[in-house]
Design a protein around this motif. Sequence first.
Motif, PDB file in Angstrom:
ATOM      1  N   ASP A 161      43.438  49.243  21.659  1.00 21.12           N
ATOM      2  CA  ASP A 161      42.767  47.941  21.750  1.00 21.12           C
ATOM      3  C   ASP A 161      43.667  46.920  22.428  1.00 21.12           C
ATOM      4  N   HIS A 162      43.046  45.860  22.919  1.00 20.16           N
ATOM      5  CA  HIS A 162      43.859  44.811  23.555  1.00 20.16           C
ATOM      6  C   HIS A 162      43.092  43.494  23.604  1.00 20.16           C
ATOM      7  N   GLU A 163      42.537  43.121  22.472  1.00 22.10           N
ATOM      8  CA  GLU A 163      41.698  41.925  22.235  1.00 22.10           C
ATOM      9  C   GLU A 163      40.627  41.747  23.307  1.00 22.10           C
ATOM     10  N   MET A 223      50.876  47.756  41.978  1.00 18.38           N
ATOM     11  CA  MET A 223      50.004  48.201  40.888  1.00 18.38           C
ATOM     12  C   MET A 223      50.830  48.484  39.629  1.00 18.38           C
ATOM     13  N   GLY A 224      50.267  48.155  38.483  1.00 20.00           N
ATOM     14  CA  GLY A 224      51.019  48.318  37.234  1.00 20.00           C
ATOM     15  C   GLY A 224      51.891  47.115  36.927  1.00 20.00           C
ATOM     16  N   PHE A 225      51.811  46.097  37.834  1.00 12.91           N
ATOM     17  CA  PHE A 225      52.568  44.852  37.576  1.00 12.91           C
ATOM     18  C   PHE A 225      51.591  43.696  37.401  1.00 12.91           C
ATOM     19  N   GLY A 226      51.965  42.753  36.579  1.00 15.82           N
ATOM     20  CA  GLY A 226      51.139  41.561  36.366  1.00 15.82           C
ATOM     21  C   GLY A 226      50.158  41.758  35.236  1.00 15.82           C
ATOM     22  N   HIS A 227      49.775  40.635  34.659  1.00 19.70           N
ATOM     23  CA  HIS A 227      48.812  40.716  33.549  1.00 19.70           C
ATOM     24  C   HIS A 227      48.257  39.324  33.312  1.00 19.70           C
ATOM     25  N   ARG A 228      46.967  39.271  32.974  1.00 18.69           N
ATOM     26  CA  ARG A 228      46.350  37.972  32.744  1.00 18.69           C
ATOM     27  C   ARG A 228      47.000  37.276  31.523  1.00 18.69           C
ATOM     28  N   PRO A 249      54.662  44.894  25.918  1.00 15.38           N
ATOM     29  CA  PRO A 249      55.427  45.749  24.989  1.00 15.38           C
ATOM     30  C   PRO A 249      55.073  47.228  25.127  1.00 15.38           C
ATOM     31  N   ARG A 250      53.865  47.500  25.575  1.00 18.15           N
ATOM     32  CA  ARG A 250      53.461  48.904  25.735  1.00 18.15           C
ATOM     33  C   ARG A 250      54.214  49.558  26.891  1.00 18.15           C
ATOM     34  N   ALA A 251      54.530  48.747  27.915  1.00 12.48           N
ATOM     35  CA  ALA A 251      55.271  49.302  29.062  1.00 12.48           C
ATOM     36  C   ALA A 251      56.663  49.728  28.617  1.00 12.48           C
ATOM     37  N   SER A 303      62.413  36.934  43.286  1.00 10.72           N
ATOM     38  CA  SER A 303      61.885  35.655  42.778  1.00 10.72           C
ATOM     39  C   SER A 303      60.359  35.609  42.845  1.00 10.72           C
ATOM     40  N   TYR A 304      59.756  36.305  43.836  1.00  9.34           N
ATOM     41  CA  TYR A 304      58.284  36.274  43.937  1.00  9.34           C
ATOM     42  C   TYR A 304      57.669  36.721  42.605  1.00  9.34           C
ATOM     43  N   PHE A 305      58.166  37.801  42.047  1.00 10.97           N
ATOM     44  CA  PHE A 305      57.585  38.337  40.807  1.00 10.97           C
ATOM     45  C   PHE A 305      58.021  37.518  39.605  1.00 10.97           C
ATOM     46  N   GLY A 361      41.169  56.414  24.528  1.00 15.41           N
ATOM     47  CA  GLY A 361      41.999  55.585  23.653  1.00 15.41           C
ATOM     48  C   GLY A 361      41.304  54.313  23.254  1.00 15.41           C
ATOM     49  N   ARG A 362      40.563  53.699  24.189  1.00 12.84           N
ATOM     50  CA  ARG A 362      40.012  52.362  23.970  1.00 12.84           C
ATOM     51  C   ARG A 362      38.726  52.342  23.144  1.00 12.84           C
ATOM     52  N   VAL A 363      38.060  53.495  22.985  1.00 10.18           N
ATOM     53  CA  VAL A 363      36.786  53.531  22.246  1.00 10.18           C
ATOM     54  C   VAL A 363      36.893  52.918  20.841  1.00 10.18           C
TER      55      VAL A 363
HETATM   56  C1  SDX Z   1      45.077  46.299  32.205  1.00 14.82           C
HETATM   57  O1  SDX Z   1      43.380  42.234  30.040  1.00 14.82           O
HETATM   58  C2  SDX Z   1      43.957  43.254  29.478  1.00 14.82           C
HETATM   59  O2  SDX Z   1      44.391  43.201  28.388  1.00 14.82           O
HETATM   60  C3  SDX Z   1      43.979  44.500  30.363  1.00 14.82           C
HETATM   61  C4  SDX Z   1      44.830  45.639  29.806  1.00 14.82           C
HETATM   62  C5  SDX Z   1      44.197  46.259  28.573  1.00 14.82           C
HETATM   63  O3  SDX Z   1      44.943  46.896  27.789  1.00 14.82           O
HETATM   64  O4  SDX Z   1      42.955  46.167  28.432  1.00 14.82           O
HETATM   65  O5  SDX Z   1      46.136  45.187  29.493  1.00 14.82           O
HETATM   66  C6  SDX Z   1      44.938  46.788  30.800  1.00 14.82           C
HETATM   67  O6  SDX Z   1      44.071  46.119  32.865  1.00 14.82           O
HETATM   68  C7  SDX Z   1      46.462  45.956  32.744  1.00 14.82           C
HETATM   69  C8  SDX Z   1      46.418  45.401  34.215  1.00 14.82           C
HETATM   70  C9  SDX Z   1      46.303  46.581  35.186  1.00 14.82           C
HETATM   71  N1  SDX Z   1      46.088  46.110  36.551  1.00 14.82           N
HETATM   72  C10 SDX Z   1      47.075  46.237  37.497  1.00 14.82           C
HETATM   73  O7  SDX Z   1      48.215  46.651  37.280  1.00 14.82           O
HETATM   74  C11 SDX Z   1      46.619  45.811  38.902  1.00 14.82           C
HETATM   75  C12 SDX Z   1      47.728  44.958  39.550  1.00 14.82           C
HETATM   76  N2  SDX Z   1      47.747  43.666  38.833  1.00 14.82           N
HETATM   77  C13 SDX Z   1      47.008  42.571  39.422  1.00 14.82           C
HETATM   78  O8  SDX Z   1      45.799  42.933  40.045  1.00 14.82           O
HETATM   79  C14 SDX Z   1      46.950  41.346  38.514  1.00 14.82           C
HETATM   80  O9  SDX Z   1      48.210  41.130  38.061  1.00 14.82           O
HETATM   81  C15 SDX Z   1      45.986  41.331  37.333  1.00 14.82           C
HETATM   82  C16 SDX Z   1      44.570  41.563  37.765  1.00 14.82           C
HETATM   83  C17 SDX Z   1      46.373  42.338  36.310  1.00 14.82           C
HETATM   84  C18 SDX Z   1      46.083  39.956  36.683  1.00 14.82           C
HETATM   85  O10 SDX Z   1      45.698  39.050  37.636  1.00 14.82           O
HETATM   86  P1  SDX Z   1      45.743  37.457  37.324  1.00 14.82           P
HETATM   87  O11 SDX Z   1      46.392  37.159  36.036  1.00 14.82           O
HETATM   88  O12 SDX Z   1      44.355  36.965  37.543  1.00 14.82           O
HETATM   89  O13 SDX Z   1      46.733  36.944  38.385  1.00 14.82           O
HETATM   90  P2  SDX Z   1      46.283  36.343  39.730  1.00 14.82           P
HETATM   91  O14 SDX Z   1      45.399  37.310  40.433  1.00 14.82           O
HETATM   92  O15 SDX Z   1      45.781  34.951  39.470  1.00 14.82           O
HETATM   93  O16 SDX Z   1      47.679  36.279  40.521  1.00 14.82           O
HETATM   94  C19 SDX Z   1      48.598  35.206  40.315  1.00 14.82           C
HETATM   95  C20 SDX Z   1      49.593  35.338  41.456  1.00 14.82           C
HETATM   96  C21 SDX Z   1      48.905  35.488  42.817  1.00 14.82           C
HETATM   97  O17 SDX Z   1      49.818  35.038  43.796  1.00 14.82           O
HETATM   98  P3  SDX Z   1      49.710  33.476  44.327  1.00 14.82           P
HETATM   99  O18 SDX Z   1      48.262  33.237  44.642  1.00 14.82           O
HETATM  100  O19 SDX Z   1      50.226  32.663  43.165  1.00 14.82           O
HETATM  101  O20 SDX Z   1      50.621  33.444  45.533  1.00 14.82           O
HETATM  102  O21 SDX Z   1      50.350  36.545  41.277  1.00 14.82           O
HETATM  103  C22 SDX Z   1      50.068  37.421  42.359  1.00 14.82           C
HETATM  104  C23 SDX Z   1      48.771  36.970  42.987  1.00 14.82           C
HETATM  105  O22 SDX Z   1      48.703  37.377  44.332  1.00 14.82           O
HETATM  106  N3  SDX Z   1      49.948  38.754  41.772  1.00 14.82           N
HETATM  107  C24 SDX Z   1      50.474  39.850  42.317  1.00 14.82           C
HETATM  108  C25 SDX Z   1      50.202  40.877  41.416  1.00 14.82           C
HETATM  109  N4  SDX Z   1      49.499  40.390  40.357  1.00 14.82           N
HETATM  110  C26 SDX Z   1      49.353  39.071  40.593  1.00 14.82           C
HETATM  111  N5  SDX Z   1      51.152  40.036  43.479  1.00 14.82           N
HETATM  112  C27 SDX Z   1      51.551  41.309  43.745  1.00 14.82           C
HETATM  113  N6  SDX Z   1      51.323  42.361  42.914  1.00 14.82           N
HETATM  114  C28 SDX Z   1      50.656  42.185  41.749  1.00 14.82           C
HETATM  115  N7  SDX Z   1      50.427  43.207  40.936  1.00 14.82           N
END
Ligand code: SDX
Length: 432
Positions: A227-229, A301-306, A313-315, A350-352, A386-388
Motif C-alpha cells: 500500500d502507499h496511501e 526512471m525510478g527517480f522522483g516521487h510526488r 524508504p522502500r528503495a 544539483s539538478y536532482f 502486492g498492491r491488491v
Molecule cells: C510509483 O504516488 C505513489 O505513491 C506512487 C508509488 C506507489 O507506491 O504507489 O510510490 C509508486 O509510482 C513511484 C514513481 C515511479 N515513477 C517513476 O520512477 C517515473 C520517473 N519519475 C517521474 O516521472 C516523476 O518523478 C513522478 C511522476 C514520479 C513524480 O512527478 P512529479 O512529482 O509530478 O514531479 P514533476 O513532474 O512536477 O517534476 C518536477 C521537476 C520537473 O522539472 P522542472 O520542471 O522543475 O525543471 O522534476 C523533474 C521534472 O522534469 N523530474 C525529473 C524526474 N522526475 C521529476 N527529471 C528527470 N527525471 C525524473 N525522474
Amino acid sequence: MSETVKLIVDGREFEYPVIVGSEGERAFDISRLRNETGMITLDSGYGNTGSCCSAITFIDGEKGILRYRGYPIEQLAENSTFVETAYLLLHNELPTADELAVFSRRLNSSSLIHEDMRHFFGAFPNKAHPMGILSTMVASLSAFYPLPDELDLSAEEQFMANLISQVRTIAAFSYKKSIGEPVMYPSIKLKYVENFLNMMFASPVNNYHLDPDIIQAVELFLILHADHEQNCSASTVRMAGSSQANIYSVISAGISALWGPRHGGANQAVIHMLESIHASGGDGREFIARAKQRDSKTRLMGFGHRVYKNFDPRAKILKAACHKLLNKPGISNPLFDIALRLEEAALSDSYFLERNLYPNVDFYSGLILKAIEIPYDMFTVLFAIGRVPGWLSHWREMVHEEGFKISRPRQIYTGAVERNYLPVEQRDKVTR
Ligand code: SDX
C-alpha cells in the motif's frame, strides 16, 4: 475552540475548520466553500488536496517515513510476510496465530479460477502484455463470482481473499500462456509466495526448487508494494468504487492505472533504461544529461516521487536486498553496478538535489525481479499482486464510511462561450 482558517473572498470573511490527523498533519475542510463563496479550488494533480481521511498508511515524504497501520515499513520488511501484511492492512491489526491460519486457509482455498476462465487465455495473442490480461481477467471474475447486492462481513472477507489469491493465479497463468507452457495449478501444500513461484516456474516435467532466499525476496517485494496511501491507482480504486461499481471492475481499474510508466510501470522502464546504458557501454552520465534537459522526454526512471522529497524508504530496503541476493552464487546482474553508479551520479548532481529527486521504490525493485528471472513484462504484474490488499483496504475503508459520497470533482471551464448552431451549408473555414 478548534482551530480554523479564514478566507477573504470579495471582501467577505469566511471561516473553515482545520482537521488535524493523528500524526499532526493539518487540512482545512472546504466542503462548504462553493456554497458559501461561489468559488472552487484548483489543484492540478491534487498535490495539495486531500481526498479523504484514512487510517491505513502514513507517509512523511520529507522524512522518508512509511508505516502500514502504524507499523514502520522497515519492521514489517524485516519480520513479516506478505499474507500477514495483507491481513494487517485489511483488518487494522496484526493477526493472532489462529487468525493468520484462518486467513491463509481462506487464501489457499480460493486460489483456483473457474475452469472456463482458463480458456480465456487462449484468446489472447502470445505477445499480449500480462497487465492487459490481468485487468481483463480480474474484471471477468465478476461474471463467475457474482456478489450479492448487500455484502455481509463474511462475504466481504471471502471475496477479498478470493481476489488476493486469484490475482496471483491469473498472473502465473498469463505467464505460462506467454511461453506456451501448460498452466501449473496452485497446491494446498504451498504458502502464498511458494505457490506463485511454483505456478510460474515449475512444469509437468520440471520441478522448481523453492530457494528460501528467492521466496524471501518476493515476500519483501510484495510487502513493500502492499500500500502507499492515495497514490494514483489507489485513488482510482476509490473513485471507481465511489459509484458502487462491482468490486472486481474497481480493482481492474486500479490495475489499469498502475500500468502507466509514471506509476507502477516504472519498474519495467528502469530495467530497460539500465539495459540501454549497459548496451551503450556508458556509465549513464550521458543518459543523466538527457534526463535533465527540460524539453527532453527522457526521465531518470525510478527517480522522483510526488510525495517523497527524500529517500523512498522502500528503495533503501530494496537496495540492501539487492546486495544480499546478488551476492548469492549463480545470481549476478551487471545492471546493479550501473544502478549504483547512476544513483551516485544523480545524487551528486544539483539538478536532482534541487528538485528533491531521489530513488523511489521502482529503482531497485526491478533488479530483484530480474535476478530471480521474473520476465520484464511481469514486473508491474507483481507490483499489482502486492498492491491488491492496499486497494481493497481503501475500498473497504471508503464504503464503510458513514454517508460516503460518489467522487465528482469540479472544473474551471475554459472552452468556447455560448454560440448558435450553424447549418452545414453556412459553415466554412472563414467563420472559424
Ligand atoms: C510509483 O504516488 C505513489 O505513491 C506512487 C508509488 C506507489 O507506491 O504507489 O510510490 C509508486 O509510482 C513511484 C514513481 C515511479 N515513477 C517513476 O520512477 C517515473 C520517473 N519519475 C517521474 O516521472 C516523476 O518523478 C513522478 C511522476 C514520479 C513524480 O512527478 P512529479 O512529482 O509530478 O514531479 P514533476 O513532474 O512536477 O517534476 C518536477 C521537476 C520537473 O522539472 P522542472 O520542471 O522543475 O525543471 O522534476 C523533474 C521534472 O522534469 N523530474 C525529473 C524526474 N522526475 C521529476 N527529471 C528527470 N527525471 C525524473 N525522474
